[in-house]
Design an enzyme around this catalytic site. Structure first.
Site, PDB file in Angstrom:
ATOM      1  N   LYS A  59       0.830  -1.202   0.000  1.00 26.20           N
ATOM      2  CA  LYS A  59       0.000   0.000   0.000  1.00 26.20           C
ATOM      3  C   LYS A  59       0.867   1.256   0.000  1.00 26.20           C
ATOM      4  O   LYS A  59       0.651   2.181  -0.792  1.00 26.20           O
ATOM      5  CB  LYS A  59      -0.922  -0.010   1.218  1.00 26.20           C
TER       6      LYS A  59
ATOM      7  N   ARG B 196      -3.524   2.912   8.577  1.00 32.36           N
ATOM      8  CA  ARG B 196      -3.905   1.699   7.849  1.00 32.36           C
ATOM      9  C   ARG B 196      -2.694   0.783   7.679  1.00 32.36           C
ATOM     10  O   ARG B 196      -1.568   1.236   7.504  1.00 32.36           O
ATOM     11  CB  ARG B 196      -4.465   2.046   6.463  1.00 32.36           C
TER      12      ARG B 196
ATOM     13  N   GLY C  94      -8.465  -7.271   4.448  1.00 36.45           N
ATOM     14  CA  GLY C  94      -9.280  -7.369   5.652  1.00 36.45           C
ATOM     15  C   GLY C  94      -8.649  -8.099   6.813  1.00 36.45           C
ATOM     16  O   GLY C  94      -9.260  -8.235   7.860  1.00 36.45           O
TER      17      GLY C  94
ATOM     18  N   MET D 194      -5.791  -7.331   8.500  1.00 38.31           N
ATOM     19  CA  MET D 194      -5.145  -6.488   9.514  1.00 38.31           C
ATOM     20  C   MET D 194      -5.964  -5.218   9.710  1.00 38.31           C
ATOM     21  O   MET D 194      -7.025  -5.049   9.114  1.00 38.31           O
ATOM     22  CB  MET D 194      -3.693  -6.217   9.121  1.00 38.31           C
TER      23      MET D 194
ATOM     24  N   ARG E  15      -3.284  -1.349  -6.392  1.00 39.12           N
ATOM     25  CA  ARG E  15      -2.437  -2.541  -6.309  1.00 39.12           C
ATOM     26  C   ARG E  15      -2.786  -3.421  -7.491  1.00 39.12           C
ATOM     27  O   ARG E  15      -3.859  -3.276  -8.097  1.00 39.12           O
ATOM     28  CB  ARG E  15      -2.682  -3.290  -4.995  1.00 39.12           C
TER      29      ARG E  15
ATOM     30  N   HIS F 181     -15.636  -7.982   1.232  1.00 39.41           N
ATOM     31  CA  HIS F 181     -14.668  -8.887   1.862  1.00 39.41           C
ATOM     32  C   HIS F 181     -14.828 -10.306   1.325  1.00 39.41           C
ATOM     33  O   HIS F 181     -13.847 -10.966   0.959  1.00 39.41           O
ATOM     34  CB  HIS F 181     -14.859  -8.868   3.381  1.00 39.41           C
TER      35      HIS F 181
ATOM     36  N   SER G 197      13.933 -43.166  -9.834  1.00 43.11           N
ATOM     37  CA  SER G 197      12.668 -42.445  -9.741  1.00 43.11           C
ATOM     38  C   SER G 197      12.407 -42.207  -8.254  1.00 43.11           C
ATOM     39  O   SER G 197      12.334 -43.167  -7.477  1.00 43.11           O
ATOM     40  CB  SER G 197      11.522 -43.251 -10.360  1.00 43.11           C
TER      41      SER G 197
ATOM     42  N   CYS H 143       8.087 -39.764  -9.115  1.00 41.89           N
ATOM     43  CA  CYS H 143       6.765 -40.317  -9.408  1.00 41.89           C
ATOM     44  C   CYS H 143       5.814 -40.234  -8.218  1.00 41.89           C
ATOM     45  O   CYS H 143       4.715 -40.762  -8.261  1.00 41.89           O
ATOM     46  CB  CYS H 143       6.876 -41.763  -9.882  1.00 41.89           C
TER      47      CYS H 143
ATOM     48  N   TYR I  32      12.504 -35.610 -15.458  1.00 40.68           N
ATOM     49  CA  TYR I  32      11.055 -35.620 -15.650  1.00 40.68           C
ATOM     50  C   TYR I  32      10.337 -35.671 -14.308  1.00 40.68           C
ATOM     51  O   TYR I  32      10.914 -36.028 -13.279  1.00 40.68           O
ATOM     52  CB  TYR I  32      10.620 -36.800 -16.524  1.00 40.68           C
TER      53      TYR I  32
END
Length: 891
Positions: free
Chosen positions: A22, A91, A100, A102, A335, A451, A782, A850, A870
């Site tokens: 902010k 703020r 919302g 803080m 933002r 919110h 693997s 895997c 992979y």
């Protein structure tokens, strides 16, 4: 001594680590010459010092005093002076957006004297006393930890006595009365008077914002969003501008594109005669931003120009907060906005077309979690549906569950395995745990910037907001539709976050267009493909060309193999042969286990051989030309036998009836003989191959014969034989020699060459630590990260996830389950060791993974970094892994 306070004129958007998101963006807008109220930012360093030492750092108070004096000079008024007071807001503003979570306190500087001066200067008594009651209410709840319901109940009491429902119908006298009532609440709850000293108000509010970094809801949100805990928050002290000065004033939130769909246009909410918190709190329903053109054409035109300028400057969707004070537009925040998965892909694609970003940047702005969300099913439009009502399509998706009306019930029922929809008039930050637990969120108040909407979009939760026609009665725990239908708590409802519709009961779901695209049902160049399908196709085409990691699938049947190939799999990284021993074949396994002689054992294996061979023929055909890693039998043998309790009952009943039960008795004896206290660390994997003669030989023969048959049929099979649970090279050597012998024999029998790699799973810490030795006899590794995680942590996954994992997550021991995202510090370190030692011993060794982590976005980046060849995952996660492998390569 470090500098702890920066004026808005001193920072820029690249200082988010220091000034928070902010503060950095307020500074950037100030530098761009946009109308930003003057103010200053207290850095995250000051917050971290305060949280670590329990006091503000030395010199901070003096810096704040210096910047406040400069602010007062610029504004021509002093904080809280009686005749013409300067008022400020305090703020929070962390590096990453935490909507919302803080604290914020507005109108600091008001007391019994300055409120009179504010009224005189504004020429509006109602406005001044409204602002004063807001200060006491926000300060009491935020700074003094007073239950907010006490203030809300007092407001409702006044409205009830006057027989009104809208806050706008309250007059100056009502707010004067509320100020006195609120002061009494503060006195009763804290034992002291509300602080009248403006400097004390500001100092206490700053500390409260620092403290809110560690508030339970903020901690929970960071854990959910994987935001580091040690960043701290900045604090922004900004001169107040007022949207509650009358109907020529107001406050709003705007998006430069629709955060739900990504479509270009005018999106946002506006609320006349209100302060900023009123919009996000959803206490009054807003009007669409487009209505501002009718209300205040001049401010509307100026806002559109600023929105275009900001989007071009940030090269992304911007989320903007603004206030209009008697026709004067002020920018309070911007933002890069949170967005849904669909919006993320569409916006990235649009910005490439506009020449604002490159394809590399577009790839960085989407992720595998978002792609997975796009693959979720959606409601079947052809199905019969009973609509209860409609609200705003705040966050897309199809959610079905039982209606619940508070967060506690949502959490409780969810933990019991129920799918729930959290129904609230409006949500607030205290509802976060319930929102996380719910399948979807439904509110009767609030808009796309409330919110509920903002948090749901950030979490990828389905959300419908502002369904005004539905009466959500949280006290009596029921929902009433305009047609009179009543849904009591526990009643089933379905919500569509794409259309905003709410339905009674369960609505059937169908495959999403993105799944149909990956399945080959939708050609991205055809009329069937919409802009979302085309956006996904464009990015997937790009990442497939960019990625280094190959992506394979875990598949055990020809059907799974075919689907995996359609999804873009470049082979099979794990074909589990134990699944081929179940169903009708279980009886053959029982015969093998019960065999008393070598002949009986050989007969049982001979009966299994053609069945296994046929399975492999189908899989090799589906994956023709691509590698298929076949894991030999891994689980303990007792898993193929009947449950010990069930079998004991059968034997006991047969004995009681005098019936023959020889086979069941033999089975029971075998179950007892094979019973282990901890079977996952017992007779399984390679140990089975060494203890049960001919078992692994039969499986290798089936693989070899299937490959030979495919070669004869003109196919190009590429099997890879994987030996599981190896802990020492000697185990591997024995099975490897037997396997090579079988491959030679079958090759000679069929007249073909069968030269296939033989490797192992690395799923034990010892295997990872002796990888150099093992690599001398293994052509590939693997990493079985599921078992490796279990053995590194000493966890039995089936037990711990159901017992204490939720507690560990709540206490912050885990930010995320190590079975969901790889434990890089522990398990990851072993993988690094195995990679380095394996490649040192055998430079050409092929390395893959895997376990389920092969489809986890964060883990894929780790596997790219350590140099695996992979990853392998379930067929539906293949597109996710492809995207993340490309993103890892593009970084």
């Amino acid at each position: 001594m470090p500098k702890y306070v920066y004026e808005f004129t001193e920072g820029n958007k690249d200082l988010k680590d220091l000034l928070g998101g902010k503060g950095a963006n307020l500074a950037e807008m100030t530098n761009l010459g946009l109308p930003v109220p003057p103010g200053f930012t207290i850095t995250t360093e000051a917050c971290r010092h305060y949280l670590e030492h329990g006091r503000v750092p030395e010199g901070l108070d003096a810096e704040i005093a210096e910047k406040l004096t400069a602010l007062e000079g610029a504004m021509g008024k002093r904080l809280g002076q009686a005749d013409d007071p300067l008022l400020v807001s305090v703020r929070s503003g962390a590096k990453f957006s935490m909507p919302g979570m803080m604290e914020t306190v507005l109108n600091i500087g008001l007391n019994d004297e300055s409120v009179q001066g504010l009224a005189a200067q504004a020429g509006e008594e109602r406005f001044a006393w409204d602002s004063y009651r807001r200060l006491i209410q926000m300060f009491g709840k935020t700074v003094q930890d007073i239950d907010g319901e006490l203030f809300e109940d007092a407001i409702e009491d006044v409205k009830r006595r006057k027989d009104i429902t809208n806050d706008l119908d309250l007059d100056a006298g009502d707010f004067k009365e509320l100020v006195q009532t609120f002061k009494g609440i503060v006195r009763d709850e804290t034992g002291r008077e509300f602080p009248a000293d403006p400097r004390e108000q500001m100092e206490l509010a700053i500390k409260a914002v620092f403290d809110s970094w560690n508030a339970p809801r903020a901690v929970l949100y960071r854990r959910q969003e994987r935001i580091p805990t040690d960043l701290g928050t900045a604090v922004n002290v900004c001169s107040m501008v007022f949207g509650n000065l009358g109907m020529d004033s107001g406050t709003g939130v705007a998006f430069t594109r629709d955060p739900a769909s990504g479509q270009q246009g005018i999106y946002g909410d506006y609320l006349q005669n209100a302060q900023g918190e009123d919009v996000v709190a959803g206490i009054r329903n807003t009007v669409p931003l487009a209505d501002l053109e009718r209300i205040d054409k001049k401010s509307y035109g100026e806002l559109l120009d600023i929105m275009e300028r900001l989007e071009n400057h940030y090269r992304d969707l911007c989320d903007i907060e603004f206030t209009i004070e008697r026709g004067k537009l002020w920018m309070l925040q911007t933002r890069v906005g949170k967005r849904t998965a669909a919006a993320a892909f569409r916006i990235a694609n649009q910005l490439v077309d506009q020449g604002l970003i490159t394809l590399d940047e577009a790839v960085a702005r989407v992720n595998g979690d978002q792609l997975a969300q796009l693959m979720f099913p959606r409601f079947d439009e052809a199905a019969e549906r009973h609509r209860l009502g409609r609200g705003m399509n705040a966050s897309p998706g199809a959610a079905v569950g039982k209606a619940v009306f508070d967060s506690y019930t949502a959490i409780k029922w969810s933990r019991s395995g129920e799918n729930v929809i959290l129904c609230r008039r409006e949500t607030n930050p205290d509802d976060l745990e319930g929102m996380i637990a719910a399948e979807g969120i439904l509110t009767s108040r609030g808009g796309k910037t409330s919110h509920a909407a903002v948090v749901a979009r950030g979490m990828g939760k389905t959300c419908v907001c502002g369904a005004e026609e539905l009466d959500i009665d949280t006290k009596n725990r029921r929902l009433t539709a305009p047609g009179g239908e009543v849904v009591e708590e526990g009643g089933l409802i379905s919500i569509d976050g794409t259309s905003g519709e709410v339905f009674l009961g369960e609505v059937p779901v169908v495959s999403s267009p993105i799944v149909r695209y990956f399945d080959g049902e939708i050609d991205p160049a055809s009329d069937q493909a919409d802009d979302l399908v085309r956006a996904v196709h464009r990015i997937m085409h790009y990442v497939d060309a960019a990625r280094r990691l190959y992506v394979r699938a875990n598949a055990d049947t020809p059907e799974d193999a075919q689907r995996a190939r359609r999804m873009g799999a470049q082979g099979i990284g794990l074909c589990r042969t134990e699944h081929m021993f179940l169903g009708d074949r279980r009886a053959l396994v029982e015969r093998l286990i019960l065999a008393d002689t070598e002949k009986e054992q050989e007969e049982s294996l001979a009966a299994l051989l053609p069945l296994q061979r046929d399975d492999f023929v189908g899989i090799f055909e589906a994956m023709d030309g691509l590698p298929v890693t076949v894991r030999l039998l891994d689980p303990p043998l007792h898993e193929f036998l009947p449950d010990i309790t069930e079998l004991s009952v059968r034997v006991a009943v047969a004995e009681a009836r005098g019936e023959k039960h020889e086979n069941d008795l033999r089975l029971l004896q075998a179950v007892h003989r094979l019973h282990e206290q901890n079977p996952m660390l017992g007779l399984r994997g390679v140990r089975l191959g060494l203890v049960v003669p001919g078992l692994f030989t039969m499986q290798v023969r089936a693989i070899a014969q299937a490959a030979a048959e495919r070669i004869r049929a003109g196919g190009r099979p590429r099997p890879e034989i994987m030996i599981p649970l190896v802990g020492t090279v000697q185990e591997l050597e024995i099975i490897r020699e037997e396997s090579l012998r079988v491959l030679r024999e079958v090759g000679e029998e069929y007249g073909v060459e069968l030269d296939y790699p033989i490797g192992t799973m690395i799923e034990l810490p010892r295997a990872a630590l002796t990888a150099g030795q093992i690599a001398e006899n293994a052509e590939f590794f693997s990493f079985g990260t599921n078992d490796l995680t279990q053995t590194v942590w000493g966890f039995s996954r089936d037990d711990v996830e159901a017992s204490f994992f939720s507690n560990y997550l709540e206490k912050g021991v885990f930010g995320i389950s190590p079975f969901e995202s790889l434990d890089v510090d522990g398990v990851g370190r072993l993988i690094k060791i195995a990679v380095e030692e394996g490649r040192a011993a055998r430079p050409g060794i092929k390395l893959g993974v895997c376990g389920e982590h092969g489809g986890d976005p964060t883990s894929v980046h780790f596997f790219h970094e350590v140099g695996l060849d992979y990853v392998s995952c379930s067929p539906f996660r293949v597109p996710v892994a492809r995207l993340e492998a490309g993103r890892a390569a593009a970084r």
